[in-house]
Design an enzyme around this catalytic site. Structure first.
Site, PDB file in Angstrom:
ATOM      1  N   ASN A 279      50.681  23.912  79.946  1.00 39.12           N
ATOM      2  CA  ASN A 279      50.475  25.460  79.455  1.00 39.12           C
ATOM      3  C   ASN A 279      49.417  25.760  78.318  1.00 39.12           C
ATOM      4  OD1 ASN A 279      50.063  28.243  79.043  1.00 39.12           O
ATOM      5  ND2 ASN A 279      52.134  28.805  78.942  1.00 39.12           N
ATOM      6  N   ASP A 306      48.982  20.374  70.268  1.00 44.29           N
ATOM      7  CA  ASP A 306      50.152  21.307  71.128  1.00 44.29           C
ATOM      8  C   ASP A 306      50.882  19.968  71.610  1.00 44.29           C
ATOM      9  OD1 ASP A 306      51.511  23.202  72.477  1.00 44.29           O
ATOM     10  OD2 ASP A 306      49.924  23.498  73.789  1.00 44.29           O
TER      11      ASP A 306
HETATM   12 ZN   LIG Z   1      50.738  27.667  73.660  1.00 46.75          ZN
END
Ligand SMILES: [Zn+2]
Length: 431
Positions: A279, A306
């Protein structure tokens, strides 16, 4: 200590003398005094220690996936000297107490500096602003606020957060995902999702929020940072906002610079392998090309990992049930080399800017991201771009194994990392 035979940003071979945690001198033919420790750089490229704006360390709450200890070990192995730890822990980092806990864990166990990110809203629930001022005033001195994992979709709350953080020079880092447009979404909305019959995640769900937030940030005169930009349209909006002189910055992940959504259908590790579920989702080749061009021309300021560790049981399950996210700290520099340097889009000075100077500036970490020069803290990453390393998740320091690069050979290898002159990695191994 003398670090011999390194090439600063890929230049001519020099030596670096380190004293009291600072770079004392850089030049050819430096000789140490008696008792000086000598490290052979072997001709490696020297970069300022990397800084990640977007790391999930999972502690407190999901220590089965990652801890501050293992996450910062992974960071050090990836060449990082500082990481921003995202707030979506359990409990959520939405109070001074929790951010100070994470900050303290970083000081005790950290193989790199850990700078907590504070939540924008209480419990990441998007209903009520968290204690932003108390987190900013805490020992952790939080400057980056994000509900990452969730979008601050309420425009009024987003406006208030942007107004509030101005008081302490903070920034709101938005996970741009319009929630209604992505209900039940499993992968990028496009040709592949249509063929596979999976619910699609349209680019417009990201782009609409980015456009709105750029306008809000301009309206209140505040600082906005856009997390993990993944579409060509998002790039166009950010380029437009910057052309207006608005205070908007953006990041892209290594995986969005290299991987595409057709891996869901066909990959070296089979079809429907949830290792590619992330995501925002992997997008198309055209998006990847636009993201690379935007990183090269500075429209996108930063590469942020991330890094999202998940235990095997949350990942090795059917596609629809699997958790979203990939680890990335230990492969980021190699992926950037492959996507940006070996393609001629970015030189090593550009890499140093996008992976060290810019993230340190946006996150307000004055001790990091400085050019390698006398007087700067000795935060140094030594990198051998000629190495070819088959990806072996079992060798990673991260507690989780959910790397999308298994089965691939990536270029380059982090040889050594120094945090204020102290080696955290030598000869590719944790010290
Ligand atoms: Zn995020």
């Amino acid at each position: 200590m003398i670090i011999q035979n390194v090439r600063v940003l890929g230049g001519e071979p020099v030596d670096i003398r380190v004293e009291d945690g600072l770079i004392a001198e850089i030049g050819p033919g430096l000789t140490g005094g008696a008792g000086d420790e000598v490290v052979d750089g072997g001709g490696a490229i020297a970069l300022p220690g990397l800084v990640d704006l977007h790391t999930h360390l999972r502690e407190p709450g999901r220590e089965d996936a990652e801890t501050v200890l293992t996450g910062t070990q992974a960071a050090a192995r990836g060449g990082y000297t500082a990481v921003h730890a995202m707030a979506n822990t359990s409990p959520v980092a939405d109070t001074a107490g929790v951010v100070e806990q994470v900050w303290r864990l970083g000081r005790e166990h950290g193989h790199c500096d850990v700078q907590p990110v504070g939540a924008v809203t209480v419990g990441l629930e998007g209903r009520q602003l968290a204690e932003l001022g108390a987190m900013a005033d805490s020992a952790a001195q939080v400057r980056v606020f994000s509900d990452d994992g969730k979008c601050v979709s309420d425009a009024v709350l987003m406006r208030r957060a942007l107004e509030y953080v101005k008081a302490f020079d903070g920034v709101v880092a938005q996970h741009a995902q319009e929630p209604r447009l992505t209900e039940g979404a499993q992968m990028n909305e496009g040709v592949v999702s249509g063929r596979l019959g999976l619910t699609g995640w349209p680019a417009v769900a990201e782009e609409a929020i980015i456009a709105r937030d750029c306008l809000l940030a301009a309206h209140v005169g505040s600082r906005l940072h856009v997390c993990h930009v993944s579409t060509a349209g998002s790039v166009e909006i950010i380029r437009w906002a910057k052309s207006k002189g608005w205070n908007v910055t953006a990041e892209v992940t290594p995986h969005h610079l290299l991987l595409t959504d057709d891996l869901v259908e066909d990959s070296p590790v089979g079809a429907y392998n949830p290792i590619y579920k992330v995501n925002p989702p992997l997008r198309t080749r055209a998006d990847v090309e636009a993201l690379r061009a935007a990183l090269a021309d500075g429209t996108i300021d930063v590469v942020a990992t991330d890094h999202a560790p998940h235990p095997v049981e949350d990942k090795e399950t059917e596609w629809s049930a699997a958790a979203m996210g990939m680890i990335g700290l230990e492969t980021a520099l190699s992926v950037v080399q492959e996507a940006m340097v070996d393609t001629g889009l970015l030189d090593w000075a550009g890499v140093a800017d996008r992976m060290s100077a810019a993230p340190a500036r946006i996150g307000r970490l004055p001790g990091h991201g400085r050019p390698l020069a006398a007087g700067a803290p000795a935060n140094i990453t030594l990198y051998d771009p000629s190495a070819r390393t088959p990806v072996d998740p079992a060798a990673y320091a991260s507690k989780s194994r959910n790397t999308p690069y298994e089965g691939m050979t990536l270029p380059g290898r982090v040889v050594a990392t120094f945090l204020r002159g102290t080696p955290t990695v030598l000869e590719g191994k944790l010290t």
